[in-house]
Design an enzyme around this catalytic site. Structure first.
Site, mmCIF file in Angstrom:
data_model
loop_
_atom_site.group_PDB
_atom_site.id
_atom_site.type_symbol
_atom_site.label_atom_id
_atom_site.label_comp_id
_atom_site.label_asym_id
_atom_site.label_seq_id
_atom_site.Cartn_x
_atom_site.Cartn_y
_atom_site.Cartn_z
ATOM 1 N N HIS A 44 -17.003 -3.197 -2.080
ATOM 2 C CA HIS A 44 -16.808 -3.160 -3.538
ATOM 3 C C HIS A 44 -17.892 -3.927 -4.294
ATOM 4 O O HIS A 44 -18.118 -3.671 -5.476
ATOM 5 C CB HIS A 44 -15.431 -3.719 -3.911
ATOM 6 C CG HIS A 44 -14.303 -2.845 -3.457
ATOM 7 N ND1 HIS A 44 -14.067 -1.602 -3.977
ATOM 8 C CD2 HIS A 44 -13.348 -3.044 -2.518
ATOM 9 C CE1 HIS A 44 -13.007 -1.064 -3.392
ATOM 10 N NE2 HIS A 44 -12.565 -1.918 -2.497
ATOM 11 N N ASN B 1 -5.045 -4.251 -7.324
ATOM 12 C CA ASN B 1 -5.126 -2.965 -8.015
ATOM 13 C C ASN B 1 -4.137 -1.946 -7.450
ATOM 14 O O ASN B 1 -3.570 -1.149 -8.197
ATOM 15 C CB ASN B 1 -6.562 -2.410 -7.986
ATOM 16 C CG ASN B 1 -7.138 -2.307 -6.590
ATOM 17 O OD1 ASN B 1 -7.242 -3.305 -5.875
ATOM 18 N ND2 ASN B 1 -7.529 -1.112 -6.186
ATOM 19 N N TYR C 271 0.850 -1.202 0.000
ATOM 20 C CA TYR C 271 0.000 0.000 0.000
ATOM 21 C C TYR C 271 0.874 1.237 0.000
ATOM 22 O O TYR C 271 1.952 1.220 0.553
ATOM 23 C CB TYR C 271 -0.896 0.004 1.254
ATOM 24 C CG TYR C 271 -2.185 -0.719 1.063
ATOM 25 C CD1 TYR C 271 -3.266 -0.094 0.464
ATOM 26 C CD2 TYR C 271 -2.332 -2.038 1.472
ATOM 27 C CE1 TYR C 271 -4.471 -0.756 0.296
ATOM 28 C CE2 TYR C 271 -3.526 -2.700 1.296
ATOM 29 C CZ TYR C 271 -4.590 -2.059 0.708
ATOM 30 O OH TYR C 271 -5.785 -2.710 0.535
ATOM 31 N N ASP D 8 -12.144 -6.705 -1.099
ATOM 32 C CA ASP D 8 -13.082 -6.276 -0.064
ATOM 33 C C ASP D 8 -12.492 -6.667 1.287
ATOM 34 O O ASP D 8 -12.181 -7.828 1.520
ATOM 35 C CB ASP D 8 -14.454 -6.958 -0.248
ATOM 36 C CG ASP D 8 -15.449 -6.059 -0.935
ATOM 37 O OD1 ASP D 8 -15.213 -4.846 -0.999
ATOM 38 O OD2 ASP D 8 -16.474 -6.567 -1.418
ATOM 39 N N HIS E 155 -7.322 -11.414 -6.888
ATOM 40 C CA HIS E 155 -7.462 -10.279 -5.974
ATOM 41 C C HIS E 155 -8.911 -9.829 -5.835
ATOM 42 O O HIS E 155 -9.400 -9.585 -4.736
ATOM 43 C CB HIS E 155 -6.610 -9.093 -6.442
ATOM 44 C CG HIS E 155 -6.807 -7.884 -5.590
ATOM 45 N ND1 HIS E 155 -6.436 -7.853 -4.253
ATOM 46 C CD2 HIS E 155 -7.375 -6.671 -5.838
ATOM 47 C CE1 HIS E 155 -6.760 -6.672 -3.740
ATOM 48 N NE2 HIS E 155 -7.328 -5.934 -4.677
#
EC number: 3.1.3.2
Length: 197
Positions: A159, A56, A21, A186, A150
């Protein structure tokens, strides 16, 4: 994680993506690899292979850096490829790169910049991925077939369903009687089962 890994005597760890992240790795020399992986998962029970797919958030960085075998030289546990298969005796694990399926990352990336190197032309990439997965699933003789990606296919979380995966991936999983699909994206725990299986 270390305590659970020891209690269960694990053989490997699976990461369902968004490994770094907020925007993946910037390069092979990004200290985030050490700071968010090597220096975090230090328990003896976690010194096993880590099989990882891209999420993502990973695509917002230097994807080739995260896929590079050079990272494995830094930490021999790290195994990350776009799509791959792990044969674990009675189970075959099929790791699938789901991020390129999602239209909004291409059409409405907002302020994000995605690294699509190795993915374009997109439709060719997706067609090849689906064809190779279908063949591999059909040829598998494992008792259990588990697919890891993913993105959600179905989800009651934030999501929700990923319509592109419902349309393109789910029919292949159903046709090949896949036992389980495991995903991230999620940030919630769900167990969704099909009424027709």
């Amino acid at each position: 994680m270390g305590e659970i890994g020891e209690k269960l005597d694990i053989d490997f760890v699976i990461s369902t993506g968004d490994n770094f992240y907020d925007n993946g790795l910037t390069s092979l020399h990004d200290p985030l690899f050490q700071d968010s992986f090597t220096n975090i998962y230090t328990a003896p029970s976690l010194q096993k292979p880590w099989y990882s797919v891209l999420g993502n958030h990973d695509y917002r960085g230097d994807v080739r850096a995260q896929l590079s075998p050079m990272l494995r030289a830094l930490d021999n546990r790290w195994v990350c490829m776009r799509s791959f298969i792990v044969n674990a005796e009675i189970v075959d694990l099929f790791f699938v790169d789901t991020t390129p399926f999602v239209d909004k990352y291409f059409i409405q990336p907002n302020k994000h910049v995605y690294d699509w190197s190795g993915v374009l032309p997109r439709q060719t990439y997706l067609n090849n991925l689906l064809k190779e997965l279908d063949v591999a699933l059909r040829e598998s003789v494992a008792k259990w077939k588990i697919v890891i990606g993913h993105h959600t296919i179905k989800s009651a979380g934030h999501h929700g369903n990923t319509i592109e995966l419902e349309k393109h991936l789910l029919p292949i999983l159903q046709a090949n009687e896949v036992d389980l699909y495991v995903n991230g994206h999620d940030h919630c725990l769900e167990h969704i089962s099909s009424v027709d299986r």
